[in-house]
Design a protein around this motif. Structure first.
Motif, PDB file in Angstrom:
ATOM      1  N   THR A 292       0.831  -1.203   0.000  1.00  0.00           N
ATOM      2  CA  THR A 292       0.000   0.000   0.000  1.00  0.00           C
ATOM      3  C   THR A 292       0.868   1.256   0.000  1.00  0.00           C
ATOM      4  O   THR A 292       1.846   1.335   0.726  1.00  0.00           O
ATOM      5  N   ALA A 293       0.449   2.217  -0.815  1.00  0.00           N
ATOM      6  CA  ALA A 293       1.148   3.499  -0.898  1.00  0.00           C
ATOM      7  C   ALA A 293       0.185   4.633  -0.572  1.00  0.00           C
ATOM      8  O   ALA A 293      -0.997   4.577  -0.892  1.00  0.00           O
ATOM      9  N   MET A 294       0.706   5.654   0.074  1.00  0.00           N
ATOM     10  CA  MET A 294      -0.038   6.891   0.292  1.00  0.00           C
ATOM     11  C   MET A 294       0.265   7.791  -0.898  1.00  0.00           C
ATOM     12  O   MET A 294       1.428   8.001  -1.231  1.00  0.00           O
ATOM     13  N   THR A 295      -0.783   8.292  -1.543  1.00  0.00           N
ATOM     14  CA  THR A 295      -0.565   9.181  -2.689  1.00  0.00           C
ATOM     15  C   THR A 295      -1.361  10.465  -2.484  1.00  0.00           C
ATOM     16  O   THR A 295      -2.192  10.542  -1.574  1.00  0.00           O
ATOM     17  N   SER A 296      -1.141  11.412  -3.356  1.00  0.00           N
ATOM     18  CA  SER A 296      -1.822  12.699  -3.211  1.00  0.00           C
ATOM     19  C   SER A 296      -3.338  12.581  -3.383  1.00  0.00           C
ATOM     20  O   SER A 296      -4.070  13.496  -3.011  1.00  0.00           O
ATOM     21  N   HIS A 297      -3.811  11.461  -3.898  1.00  0.00           N
ATOM     22  CA  HIS A 297      -5.255  11.248  -4.068  1.00  0.00           C
ATOM     23  C   HIS A 297      -5.751  10.060  -3.256  1.00  0.00           C
ATOM     24  O   HIS A 297      -6.768   9.452  -3.602  1.00  0.00           O
ATOM     25  N   GLY A 298      -5.055   9.729  -2.184  1.00  0.00           N
ATOM     26  CA  GLY A 298      -5.486   8.636  -1.315  1.00  0.00           C
ATOM     27  C   GLY A 298      -4.575   7.428  -1.414  1.00  0.00           C
ATOM     28  O   GLY A 298      -3.558   7.443  -2.116  1.00  0.00           O
ATOM     29  N   LYS A 299      -4.978   6.389  -0.709  1.00  0.00           N
ATOM     30  CA  LYS A 299      -4.175   5.160  -0.702  1.00  0.00           C
ATOM     31  C   LYS A 299      -4.315   4.414  -2.016  1.00  0.00           C
ATOM     32  O   LYS A 299      -5.387   4.371  -2.614  1.00  0.00           O
ATOM     33  N   VAL A 300      -3.213   3.796  -2.425  1.00  0.00           N
ATOM     34  CA  VAL A 300      -3.189   2.928  -3.588  1.00  0.00           C
ATOM     35  C   VAL A 300      -2.658   1.578  -3.123  1.00  0.00           C
ATOM     36  O   VAL A 300      -1.557   1.494  -2.582  1.00  0.00           O
ATOM     37  N   VAL A 301      -3.453   0.547  -3.318  1.00  0.00           N
ATOM     38  CA  VAL A 301      -3.032  -0.814  -2.969  1.00  0.00           C
ATOM     39  C   VAL A 301      -2.529  -1.450  -4.261  1.00  0.00           C
ATOM     40  O   VAL A 301      -3.310  -1.984  -5.048  1.00  0.00           O
ATOM     41  N   VAL A 302      -1.216  -1.395  -4.475  1.00  0.00           N
ATOM     42  CA  VAL A 302      -0.646  -1.818  -5.752  1.00  0.00           C
ATOM     43  C   VAL A 302      -0.777  -3.312  -6.000  1.00  0.00           C
ATOM     44  O   VAL A 302      -0.688  -3.746  -7.145  1.00  0.00           O
ATOM     45  N   ARG A 303      -1.024  -4.103  -4.979  1.00  0.00           N
ATOM     46  CA  ARG A 303      -1.173  -5.536  -5.196  1.00  0.00           C
ATOM     47  C   ARG A 303      -2.502  -5.853  -5.894  1.00  0.00           C
ATOM     48  O   ARG A 303      -2.678  -6.945  -6.407  1.00  0.00           O
ATOM     49  N   ASN A 304      -3.425  -4.903  -5.949  1.00  0.00           N
ATOM     50  CA  ASN A 304      -4.714  -5.119  -6.615  1.00  0.00           C
ATOM     51  C   ASN A 304      -4.538  -5.303  -8.118  1.00  0.00           C
ATOM     52  O   ASN A 304      -3.691  -4.655  -8.740  1.00  0.00           O
ATOM     53  N   ALA A 305      -5.368  -6.139  -8.709  1.00  0.00           N
ATOM     54  CA  ALA A 305      -5.302  -6.445 -10.139  1.00  0.00           C
ATOM     55  C   ALA A 305      -5.492  -5.201 -11.002  1.00  0.00           C
ATOM     56  O   ALA A 305      -5.013  -5.159 -12.140  1.00  0.00           O
ATOM     57  N   THR A 306      -6.151  -4.199 -10.482  1.00  0.00           N
ATOM     58  CA  THR A 306      -6.393  -2.951 -11.213  1.00  0.00           C
ATOM     59  C   THR A 306      -5.105  -2.372 -11.782  1.00  0.00           C
ATOM     60  O   THR A 306      -5.121  -1.745 -12.842  1.00  0.00           O
TER      61      THR A 306
END
Length: 138
Positions: A42-56
């Motif tokens: 999980t990363a904190m970004t300027s537009h909220g959290k991003v869970v990079v392990r997600n298939a998206t």
């Protein structure tokens, strides 16, 4: 509390809590949160959290956070970071940790500037809105 002593708050590491702590007069905070969530993809970004392990993010060749100037965002895509995390490659954890720590460092640099300009409350409201928090303006 004595006015001439720094105020320390342990265990606070989320962006909203850091801003709220600054608004309450806290001088220093520390926490394992940025590296702990990085180890979970999980990363904190300027537009909220991003869970990079997600298939998206499997074919997302954009930077982790286009508004960030850290080493990770300048050199790696979300898709590659996802690949590293999914393969349990330690580099993924390190790159996400680098990003999260830089994100919070940048945030606190901005908080200091907003304090100097007596604009912290307005900044907090705008940050919460952009980050995706549902805090209501007081």
């Amino acid at each position: 509390m004595p006015e001439n002593k720094p105020r320390y708050l342990m265990g606070v590491g989320s962006p909203d809590y850091l801003i709220e702590a600054a608004m309450a007069g806290i001088d220093m905070c520390d926490c394992v949160l940025p590296t702990r969530i990085a180890r979970n993809g999980t990363a904190m970004t300027s537009h909220g959290k991003v869970v990079v392990r997600n298939a998206t993010y499997a074919e997302d060749f954009t930077p982790l956070d286009p508004e960030c100037d850290c080493y990770t965002c300048k050199n790696y895509t979300r898709a590659y970071l996802r690949h590293l995390v999914k393969c349990n490659e330690i580099l993924g954890d390190r790159l996400l940790s680098i990003h999260n720590i830089k994100f919070l460092t940048n945030l606190m640099e901005r908080v200091r500037i907003e304090i100097e300009h007596d604009n912290l409350k307005n900044f907090a409201y705008e940050f919460y809105k952009k980050y995706g928090y549902t805090k209501e303006e007081e």
